[in-house]
Write an enzyme that holds these catalytic residues in place. Structure first.
Site, PDB file in Angstrom:
ATOM      1  N   ASP A 130       0.829  -1.203   0.000  1.00 19.65           N
ATOM      2  CA  ASP A 130       0.000   0.000   0.000  1.00 19.65           C
ATOM      3  C   ASP A 130       0.866   1.256   0.000  1.00 19.65           C
ATOM      4  OD1 ASP A 130      -2.721   1.279   0.605  1.00 19.65           O
ATOM      5  OD2 ASP A 130      -1.541   1.988   2.307  1.00 19.65           O
TER       6      ASP A 130
ATOM      7  N   GLU B  23       1.152  -0.490  -5.227  1.00 19.74           N
ATOM      8  CA  GLU B  23       0.143   0.554  -5.354  1.00 19.74           C
ATOM      9  C   GLU B  23       0.853   1.905  -5.402  1.00 19.74           C
ATOM     10  OE1 GLU B  23      -3.648   2.801  -3.347  1.00 19.74           O
ATOM     11  OE2 GLU B  23      -1.840   2.328  -2.214  1.00 19.74           O
TER      12      GLU B  23
END
Length: 533
Positions: free
Chosen positions: A201, A243
């Protein structure tokens, strides 16, 4: 033989555990609930499940604010139940990746609580502190509608702490070698349990340097290569998915020389699929794909139509953003941050043709596709819920109370009103109907996985003189597939160059025919053609 490149032609499926299936009647989805529904996912045909955070958390950011990296939140179950899920998935040839949140913790994490309480705490240097909020002025604020600064004053600590996201999510200090080692230990813990990798993330923001925008820094890449080398050495065949909501040329370095991330999300293609469908022209997609640099042979893009966040419009121009808001978010409450908080079906007017066409693009453009839970049946959203919760409502399993999600009181109700209410849109009814959206998506997945032409990372656009039809060629491993997508609401005819006039098969009907010079397509239709001669 283990296929360490399994991800290159895999189909992923993103799940919010809390919203998927409740096994014990407490109103929240859990690990046992997902285990119960693995047969459904096997029927759909997905290869890998991406599980959103299941760590203990105050849930100020739906679990991305982690209070303990080494455990499962009791609301979802236990580590033992997670192991059962992993083993049950692997028996069905389904892999599991989970979120690895490298950049920040929750302010409720014991590390931060210790850090703010005592300047001499060993955890003080796990975070980024300052006596002033003037440092790193060139770093943008990501959540512009909720945060005024990347610094927050902490009364207890007597200093400001740095955060790129919410002020309840202090950033970790990667200049501290102990933090770097700690996060390798976190990765080791979950990989030892048997998961198949991580969706990492918010990776561009790990380090801060004065005079920069504190994104994509060389130090960040150096640490990520270290993480990859650690995984390659100890866990070959497990993957890292990046990401980074950036332009393709800025994401390219995250693949390194094939020694950083295995996969990276292609954020900019996603809004351009919606642009193409609304304009009835393909040039926005073509421009961004032509701008996408080649990637190493052992790497792959990841594509998606929707996910758990807003439909992000960061990677478009200001003019394009305003146009997208006007076309797709006519009500102010449909907007969030720099994006749109709606699900796929309502975005596309619940028009089956448009939904299928968007999926045709998803499954045939370069990159491994990710399906967001519920989009395979055309689930709706609830705009009455705050923030991103409107697209995180319970999975609609059947037409019984609470959509078969729970026997108790759900954490939030499934979609109830209108044509997208669970009484009309649910798994049980679509499994029974051979012409349902579910069965179409299931077939797309099956064809996608069967044909190696889709596992490469390149494509060639075919110029036909008709901007309403996106025509491109996918070639890999000696296989050639020509894809035609009519983006408009009227019949369209294209003229194919001689080189693409082929004998072969249309994959959906399995019908043999010749792709001639002139091809006519119905409104919002698509053609996947396997060239045989």
């Amino acid at each position: 033989m283990v296929n360490n490149l399994w991800y290159k032609n895999a189909v992923f499926y993103q799940i919010s555990i809390r919203a998927f299936k409740d096994s014990n009647g407490d109103g929240r989805g859990d690990l046992n609930g997902l285990t119960e529904k693995l047969d459904y996912l096997q029927t759909l045909g997905v290869d890998c499940i991406w599980i959103m955070p299941i760590y203990p958390s105050p849930l100020r950011d739906d679990g991305y604010d982690i209070a303990d990296y080494y455990s499962v939140d009791s609301a979802y179950g236990s580590l033992d139940q997670f192991k059962v899920l992993i083993e049950a998935a692997h028996r069905r040839d389904i892999r599991i990746i989970m979120d690895l949140v490298l950049n920040h913790t929750s302010d409720a994490h014991p590390w931060f609580q210790s850090a703010r309480s005592d300047r001499n705490s060993p955890y003080r240097d796990y975070y980024v502190w300052s006596d002033t909020d003037e440092k790193y002025k060139d770093a943008r604020i990501i959540f512009v509608d909720t945060e005024k600064s990347n610094w927050t004053w902490d009364e207890k600590a007597g200093q400001y702490f740095w955060h790129r996201f919410y002020s309840t999510q202090p950033d970790l200090n990667y200049d501290n070698p102990n933090v770097q080692e700690e996060m390798l230990n976190v990765a080791r813990f979950w990989l030892d349990l048997g998961i198949d990798g991580f969706r990492a993330d918010a990776v561009p923001y790990l380090f801060e340097r004065e005079g920069t925008n504190c994104e994509n820094l060389p130090e960040t890449h150096a640490y990520l290569k270290k993480l990859r080398a650690f995984m390659d050495e100890h866990y070959p065949g497990r993957i890292l998915l990046c990401e980074a909501n950036q332009w393709p040329e800025d994401v390219r370095p995250y693949f390194g020389d094939g020694d950083e991330f295995h996969m990276g999300f292609h954020f900019p293609i996603m809004p351009r699929i919606y642009m193409a469908l609304k304009k009835g022209r393909y040039e926005d997609m073509a421009q961004i794909m032509r701008r996408t640099p080649p990637i190493p042979e052992n790497c792959q893009w990841c594509t998606f139509l929707r996910n758990h966040d807003e439909l992000t419009l960061e990677m478009v121009t200001e003019e394009e953003r305003q146009w997208m808001w006007k076309e797709y978010a006519p009500e102010p409450r449909m907007k969030l941050n720099l994006g749109i908080r709606r699900r796929l079906a309502p975005l596309l007017d619940n028009d089956r043709r448009k939904i299928e066409l968007a999926n045709s693009l998803l499954f045939t453009l370069p990159g491994s596709p990710i399906v967001y839970y519920g989009d395979e049946i055309g689930m709706g959203d609830n705009l009455d819920l705050p923030d991103r919760n409107g697209v995180r409502t319970p999975m609609q399993w059947d037409d019984s109370p609470h959509a078969g999600f729970t026997s108790g009181t759900p954490f939030t109700e499934p979609i109830q009103q209108g044509v997208l209410g669970y009484q009309h849109v649910n798994v049980a009814s679509q499994l029974k109907d051979p012409n349902s959206l579910f069965h179409t998506i299931q077939k797309m997945i099956r064809l996608r996985k069967k044909h190696t032409a889709f596992s490469g990372s390149d494509m060639q656009w075919v110029e036909t003189g008709n901007p309403a039809v996106a025509v491109y060629v996918r070639e890999h491993d000696g296989e050639t597939i020509i894809v035609l997508n009519n983006l408009s609401d009227v019949h369209q005819t294209v003229r194919l160059p001689t080189a693409h006039q082929k004998i072969g098969r249309e994959l959906f009907s399995d019908r043999s025919f010749t792709l001639k010079e002139q091809v006519t397509l119905q409104p919002y239709s698509y053609l996947w053609f396997l060239a045989e001669y």
